[in-house]
Enzyme design. Structure first.
Site, PDB file in Angstrom:
ATOM      1  N   VAL A  44       1.133  -1.457   0.102  1.00 15.76           N
ATOM      2  CA  VAL A  44       0.274   0.207  -0.300  1.00 15.76           C
ATOM      3  C   VAL A  44       1.263   0.863   0.018  1.00 15.76           C
ATOM      4  CG1 VAL A  44      -1.576   1.127   0.663  1.00 15.76           C
ATOM      5  CG2 VAL A  44      -1.835  -1.040   1.006  1.00 15.76           C
ATOM      6  N   CYS A  45       2.123   1.104   0.729  1.00 19.48           N
ATOM      7  CA  CYS A  45       2.576   2.554   0.847  1.00 19.48           C
ATOM      8  C   CYS A  45       3.758   2.729  -0.501  1.00 19.48           C
ATOM      9  CB  CYS A  45       3.481   2.088   2.096  1.00 19.48           C
ATOM     10  SG  CYS A  45       2.889   1.895   3.732  1.00 19.48           S
ATOM     11  N   THR A  46       3.436   1.582  -2.039  1.00 16.17           N
ATOM     12  CA  THR A  46       4.315   1.928  -2.590  1.00 16.17           C
ATOM     13  C   THR A  46       3.308   2.354  -3.438  1.00 16.17           C
ATOM     14  OG1 THR A  46       5.784  -0.148  -2.571  1.00 16.17           O
ATOM     15  CG2 THR A  46       5.647   0.353  -4.520  1.00 16.17           C
TER      16      THR A  46
END
Length: 212
Positions: A44-46
């Protein structure tokens, strides 16, 4: 103690993917979107940091700068940036703070033990050029943030700082706005809003966006 709207954003000095950041100096006269993510090399962070990079021109139009932070070290950030650029078809164009000693995380209350014991949660702070906190949001780890909404809030804040208006539900740049209830003098209203207004109720007065 948790930070609240209107508080001065704490200053700090910390290393980042683009060298040492002295936060208040780095921010200068810009708006800042300071946002934390749980960890490098997570899915998700990517996608979040990749999308933020793609919005680079939109941030510039608003005199705003994004600044990411997690507890990962600088070398991890550099390796992860390569992954973000490749998988998200973009180029990361903002710094990522390496908060290994949790200095920033503690200043901004970004670690919530009941959610993620040792990692920063998905927190967002919008900070104005006076270094005042204007918005706070915290998301669960499983939910990626809507960065278009963050841009919308900046648009609203910049508009309402300059005019005696507020923005209604689901407002987008260019939509009608609300004249603030405290403004009652009709001569001043006519001067400020020459396109007139529509009174749905005495307290609900809609007018075309005044900077359009």
């Amino acid at each position: 103690m948790s930070l609240r709207l209107g508080d001065t954003a704490p200053d700090f000095t910390q290393q980042s993917s683009e060298g040492e950041i002295r936060f208040h100096d780095w921010a200068g006269d810009h708006w800042v979107v300071l946002f934390s993510h749980p960890a490098d090399f997570t899915p998700v962070c990517t996608t979040e940091l990749g999308y933020t990079a793609k919005l680079g021109d939109e941030f510039k139009k608003r005199n705003a700068k994004p600044l990411a932070v997690s507890v990962d070290p600088v070398d991890s950030h550099h390796k992860w940036i390569d992954d973000i650029n490749e998988t998200q078809n973009t180029r990361v164009n903002f710094p990522i703070i390496a908060d290994a000693d949790r200095k920033v995380a503690e200043l901004y209350d970004m670690i919530h033990p009941n959610s993620l014991a040792n990692l920063t949660v998905r927190t967002v702070f919008i900070i104005d050029p006076a270094k005042k906190i204007r918005l706070t949001l915290t998301y669960p780890a499983s939910t990626g943030r809507n960065f278009n909404e963050i841009l919308r809030v900046i648009d609203s804040l910049q508009l309402t700082d300059g005019y005696k208006v507020a923005t209604p539900a689901n407002w987008q740049d260019g939509d009608d706005v609300v004249i603030v209830p405290s403004l009652q003098d009709e001569a001043e209203i006519a001067q400020r809003f020459p396109k007139g207004y529509r009174a749905v109720r005495p307290y609900l007065r809609l007018t075309p966006q005044p900077n359009r």
